[in-house]
Design a protein around this motif. Structure first.
Motif, PDB file in Angstrom:
ATOM      1  N   ALA A  30       0.832  -1.208   0.000  1.00 39.30           N
ATOM      2  CA  ALA A  30       0.000   0.000   0.000  1.00 39.30           C
ATOM      3  C   ALA A  30       0.866   1.257   0.000  1.00 39.30           C
ATOM      4  CB  ALA A  30      -0.927  -0.011   1.213  1.00 39.30           C
ATOM      5  N   ASP A  31       1.960   1.245   0.770  1.00 43.49           N
ATOM      6  CA  ASP A  31       2.862   2.404   0.800  1.00 43.49           C
ATOM      7  C   ASP A  31       3.512   2.632  -0.563  1.00 43.49           C
ATOM      8  OD1 ASP A  31       2.269   2.777   3.455  1.00 43.49           O
ATOM      9  OD2 ASP A  31       4.095   1.826   4.212  1.00 43.49           O
ATOM     10  N   LEU A  33       2.369   1.765  -3.554  1.00 39.84           N
ATOM     11  CA  LEU A  33       1.369   2.264  -4.506  1.00 39.84           C
ATOM     12  C   LEU A  33       1.041   3.727  -4.234  1.00 39.84           C
ATOM     13  CD1 LEU A  33      -1.003  -0.834  -4.624  1.00 39.84           C
ATOM     14  CD2 LEU A  33       0.456   0.006  -6.473  1.00 39.84           C
ATOM     15  N   GLU A  34       0.984   4.091  -2.966  1.00 42.54           N
ATOM     16  CA  GLU A  34       0.694   5.493  -2.623  1.00 42.54           C
ATOM     17  C   GLU A  34       1.811   6.412  -3.109  1.00 42.54           C
ATOM     18  OE1 GLU A  34      -0.233   8.226   1.355  1.00 42.54           O
ATOM     19  OE2 GLU A  34      -0.121   6.043   1.510  1.00 42.54           O
ATOM     20  N   ASP A  35       3.066   5.990  -2.908  1.00 39.60           N
ATOM     21  CA  ASP A  35       4.196   6.805  -3.371  1.00 39.60           C
ATOM     22  C   ASP A  35       4.220   6.907  -4.888  1.00 39.60           C
ATOM     23  OD1 ASP A  35       5.023   7.273  -0.810  1.00 39.60           O
ATOM     24  OD2 ASP A  35       6.694   5.853  -0.832  1.00 39.60           O
ATOM     25  N   GLU A  37       1.719   6.750  -6.918  1.00 42.74           N
ATOM     26  CA  GLU A  37       0.601   7.583  -7.383  1.00 42.74           C
ATOM     27  C   GLU A  37       0.962   9.064  -7.368  1.00 42.74           C
ATOM     28  OE1 GLU A  37      -2.539   7.200  -8.559  1.00 42.74           O
ATOM     29  OE2 GLU A  37      -2.063   5.101  -8.886  1.00 42.74           O
ATOM     30  N   ARG A  38       1.933   9.431  -6.542  1.00 44.11           N
ATOM     31  CA  ARG A  38       2.306  10.855  -6.443  1.00 44.11           C
ATOM     32  C   ARG A  38       3.180  11.303  -7.610  1.00 44.11           C
ATOM     33  NH1 ARG A  38       3.797   9.565  -0.819  1.00 44.11           N
ATOM     34  NH2 ARG A  38       2.049  10.024   0.560  1.00 44.11           N
ATOM     35  N   THR A  72      -4.309  -0.780 -12.687  1.00 43.96           N
ATOM     36  CA  THR A  72      -4.486   0.669 -12.767  1.00 43.96           C
ATOM     37  C   THR A  72      -4.249   1.164 -14.186  1.00 43.96           C
ATOM     38  OG1 THR A  72      -3.723   0.874 -10.482  1.00 43.96           O
ATOM     39  CG2 THR A  72      -3.747   2.885 -11.801  1.00 43.96           C
TER      40      THR A  72
END
Length: 526
Positions: A30-31, A33-35, A37-38, A72
């Motif tokens: 999750a971390d 993917l979050e990074d 996405e930025r 995605t």
């Protein structure tokens, strides 16, 4: 029923199957993917480095990340559209296996990246000529970046064994770093060995976010096996002895919860044959024979003798003691140890209670494998006896802890042990010495409710001054191999010297230390 998961090539599975098997490291996924996405079309990439030991789940995590990014990409991008996709630059993952990274030139990496893109990519001519390497490194990355920009995508490179790859292209490291620092460059998510030769604090890694893959705890390790039972459609195995809390906790001591070792265990349990813990441990160690056997074959005869002798000692060993065990001159053993240390197979460790240094095999699984191979010493017997002991002791230890984690040392003593404790308190050693040996046969497989009774009995003997006699009785009993932790805890308590426990093997020390503390007289009894 579904087939067992692969041990190594999990990236070859379809993305839905990888997602189904994925269990560990979900927060880290999750971390990541979050990074990711930025990242924007022209941002300077935040690269990521996943560091973990062999079999820690790095490949599975990269395979699962690839599946998530492809999902995605399918939603945001359009593979048939060679123009900018709606919704910005979607991330497109490119997985590069260890086989692909046997490349000797950096240009070969970029050729594979270009060939994996979901667009038409035409590399410049002369790509197979090594003398054109400098020109290729100028043209290839630039063409890849230009093609990706026109297609409206940004590649994410998923590289396994990045430390080995860097070793192969060490002379071109500066070119790789320069490209990775460019705005809009491919984003790198790489895995590397914790024990690799790379310095992860070096300047090359300044723009990498480092993630250390944690080892799973006992609950998580058992959870993986239960997860396999569910998703691989073998519900009956959830109630098998192999998935019991005691078995999982004991094997965790020897494997550290290594996901690959757990997958090996699952393959054994999936055969449907009930096993004992000694068989499970022997199976796990035997599965590593190809790796460790090849390592031994690559060493000189004297180096093999030194390693085997160190393993048989099962704890840090002084040079003089090791030379006697090897029947070799100290000078010969010392030179072999120097070579083994340079190879990362042996390291120095302080010898407890002294200012001297001793030697120890650096890789515990290698040490355990060597111990299990030698049936001529009592080391193999002690190894499997310890596994049997831990299978019953660890759940008992857990059941004798209150919610705050403090051991509860009081409880109703079974009638036999209670009477023996009374005899010891009355300093009647003669009768206690006659009645205790038959009961010692039950100690290795103690149920949780009897742990406190045994602790109380031994505390009574120590308080009455019979510590030495108790130690001799236990150490010379038929069950002595399975009572190894009790023996060492009694010895340290008798001498009031807990530092004696520091010299014990890693697998034995925690249980012996817990017993040592538990044998201390409660204030109201002292």
């Amino acid at each position: 029923m579904k087939p067992c998961p692969p041990l190594y090539d999990i990236a070859s599975l379809p993305a839905p199957e990888v997602e189904e098997l994925f269990y560990f490291h979900a927060p880290l996924l999750a971390d990541l993917l979050e990074d990711l996405e930025r990242e924007t079309a022209r941002s300077r990439a935040q690269h990521h480095l996943l560091i973990g030991g062999e079999g820690a789940g790095k490949s599975t995590l990269l395979a699962r990340l690839r599946g998530a990014l492809l999902d995605t990409y399918a939603r945001r991008g359009n593979k048939r559209n060679k123009h900018k996709a709606k919704g910005g630059h979607p991330l497109f993952p490119i997985y590069l296996s260890p086989t692909a990274l046997t490349l000797g030139r950096l240009s070969q990496l970029w050729l594979r990246v270009g060939g994996a893109l979901p667009i038409d990519f035409h590399p410049p001519g002369g790509t197979e000529q090594e003398e054109n390497e400098e020109q290729l490194l100028r043209e290839l990355p630039a063409r890849i970046l230009e093609a990706c920009s026109e297609a409206g995508l940004r590649p994410v490179l998923l590289l396994e064994d990045f430390d080995l790859f860097l070793g192969r292209v060490a002379r071109q490291e500066r070119s790789l770093r320069a490209l990775l620092l460019q705005p809009g460059a491919p984003i790198l998510v790489a895995s590397a060995s914790r024990a690799g030769s790379q310095d992860y604090q070096a300047a090359f890694f300044d723009h990498f976010k480092t993630h250390y893959l944690p080892a799973p705890n006992v609950q998580q390790a058992r959870g993986l096996l239960l997860h396999f039972a569910e998703v691989l459609e073998r519900p009956r195995l959830a109630k098998s002895p192999g998935l019991s809390e005691g078995r999982c906790a004991a094997l965790q001591v020897f494997t550290g919860g290594n996901p690959r070792s757990l997958t090996r265990l699952w393959k054994l349990y999936a055969q449907g044959r009930p096993t004992r813990i000694e068989e499970d441990l022997a199976y796990l160690l035997d599965e590593e024979t190809p790796v460790h056997g090849a390592l031994l074959d690559s060493l000189s005869e004297q180096a093999r003798v030194v390693l085997v002798s160190m393993a048989a000692h099962w704890s840090p060993i002084a040079l003089g003691t090791l030379a006697k065990a090897c029947s070799l001159p100290k000078g010969s053993v010392s030179s072999q140890l120097d070579r083994l240390r340079k190879a990362g197979l042996v390291h120095l460790r302080s010898l407890p209670g002294t200012r001297r240094k001793g030697y120890e095999i650096a890789h515990r699984r290698l040490a355990l494998w060597l111990l299990a191979q030698d049936s001529t010493t009592d080391g193999r017997t002690r190894l499997f006896a310890l596994a049997r002991f831990l299978e019953s002791f660890l759940p008992a230890q857990q059941s004798w802890a209150d919610p705050g984690g403090t051991p509860m040392l009081r409880g109703a003593l079974p009638r036999e042990l209670g009477r023996l404790a009374t005899l010891l308190s009355e300093k009647n050693w003669g009768q206690a010495a006659e009645e205790l040996p038959p009961l010692l046969t039950q100690l290795p497989d103690l149920p949780g409710r009897s742990l406190g009774a045994w602790l109380a009995l031994f505390r009574a003997g120590l308080a009455a001054g019979f510590g030495g006699e108790l130690l001799d009785l236990v150490e010379n009993s038929r069950e002595a191999a399975a009572l190894f932790p009790w023996v060492e805890a009694l010895r340290a308590r008798l001498h009031q010297n807990p530092s004696l426990l520091l010299a014990l093997p890693h697998e034995l020390r925690p249980s012996a230390q817990w017993l040592y503390e538990a044998l201390e007289q409660p204030k109201e009894e002292s």
